[in-house]
Design an enzyme around this catalytic site. Sequence first.
Site, PDB file in Angstrom:
ATOM      1  N   CYS A   1       0.827  -1.210   0.000  1.00  0.00           N
ATOM      2  CA  CYS A   1       0.000   0.000   0.000  1.00  0.00           C
ATOM      3  C   CYS A   1       0.864   1.265   0.000  1.00  0.00           C
ATOM      4  O   CYS A   1       1.662   1.490   0.912  1.00  0.00           O
ATOM      5  CB  CYS A   1      -0.925  -0.041   1.214  1.00  0.00           C
TER       6      CYS A   1
ATOM      7  N   CYS B   1       0.319   3.554   3.004  1.00  0.00           N
ATOM      8  CA  CYS B   1       0.940   2.981   4.206  1.00  0.00           C
ATOM      9  C   CYS B   1       2.432   3.302   4.233  1.00  0.00           C
ATOM     10  O   CYS B   1       2.991   3.633   5.282  1.00  0.00           O
ATOM     11  CB  CYS B   1       0.740   1.461   4.250  1.00  0.00           C
TER      12      CYS B   1
END
Length: 424
Positions: A176, A179
């Site tokens: 991600c 993230c």
Amino acid sequence: MAILLVLAALLGCTSALYQSNEVIELTPDNFETLVLKSDDVWVVEFYAPWCGHCKNLVPEYKKVSRGLKGVAKVGAVDADKYQDLSRKYNIKGFPTVKIFGVDKKAPKDISQRAASGIVDVVLKEIERKVKEALGEKGSSSNSGSGDVIELTDSNFEKLVYGSDDIWLVEFFAPWCGHCKNLAPHWAKAATALKGKVKLGALDATANTRIASLYGIQGYPTIKFFPKGSTSSSDAVEYDGGRTAQDIINWAEERYSDNIAAPEIIQVTSEKVITDTCEGKPLCVVSVLPHILDCDAKCRNAFIDTLKEMGEKYKKKQWGWVWTEGAAQPDLEESLEIGGFGYPAMAVVNFKKMKYSLLKGSFSKDGINEFLRDISFGRGHTAPVRGAKLPKIVTIDPWDGKDGQLPEEEDIDLSDVELDEKDEL
């Protein structure tokens, strides 16, 4: 008969999706030996030959096998053919991909369907396996700091539930982008909040049991767990910003809400002062009347007032101490308390060795007004006399009882001889 043979031949050709040695065919006969008793990390797909999604996964899964060659094992189970094995691992849909890693008895689901995503999960599991073998705690690949605690399906409840600490937990995916952008901010916040709030990170793609329990559907998702949390219903959604300072500010506010009111401690030794006041932003020092001038009921009423003020200003994280009038003369002199009588109060910054003296009434309203001004940076300050911690006398703590006058000695004057000039 010929038709049956042709049909059988066709079924035989379609009974397995993987007919090359790239992906190892797993069956009830070899599963325990190859997977469960092996030291290798295994990725296992449970599929059905008739499943369209399973067929679509074949090219990506073969990439996984090629990418992990010599690193991890990649296998597949015809779950339609071997239904007992499918039921053992609670397979309810196809394809289901599981990783048999650190804990072979509790394999984890892999939700990724792209080869890169599956490989990321496997490499993370291998890292955990290696670090556990070395006796080290693995760190989350998204943490970027030893102050971020890696959480997993196996340790989440043990560390978070029933904890005396409050937690912020990030649920992330290794692939991600958001993230990865959050990682350095999360790490910086974890270091800044150390000792107040614990920051954890859980790879939701590798720890699907906990991720599923909390209904994680997007990354990153951050949840707050108050002190003593015991179930998923206790979690609160984080609604702050994504910079380190945003996270710190949000967490410190929750920390202040969750901390207990300060204890009002009697100054009985130098250690009491250092333990209670040093390292705190400020320390509230109260000097109460002598017990002979103010009995137990009177003194407890003053202490109750201090407790109420301590509760009101607990978010400030100040230290709170009290002493009896004249019990700590050097402390009183250094704060110039003696001339105002008792009770008296001073707020001290022991780091800067400065103080501010209460000049109003020693009452709830008077103290509240004084402390409110201190909170806003208002009020007159003066340097502590001597510019250092005054000498503290070691005394016995108050026993909670009324004071008693010392007993008068009975003096027998019958044998005392008086000079004639002293005689009446």
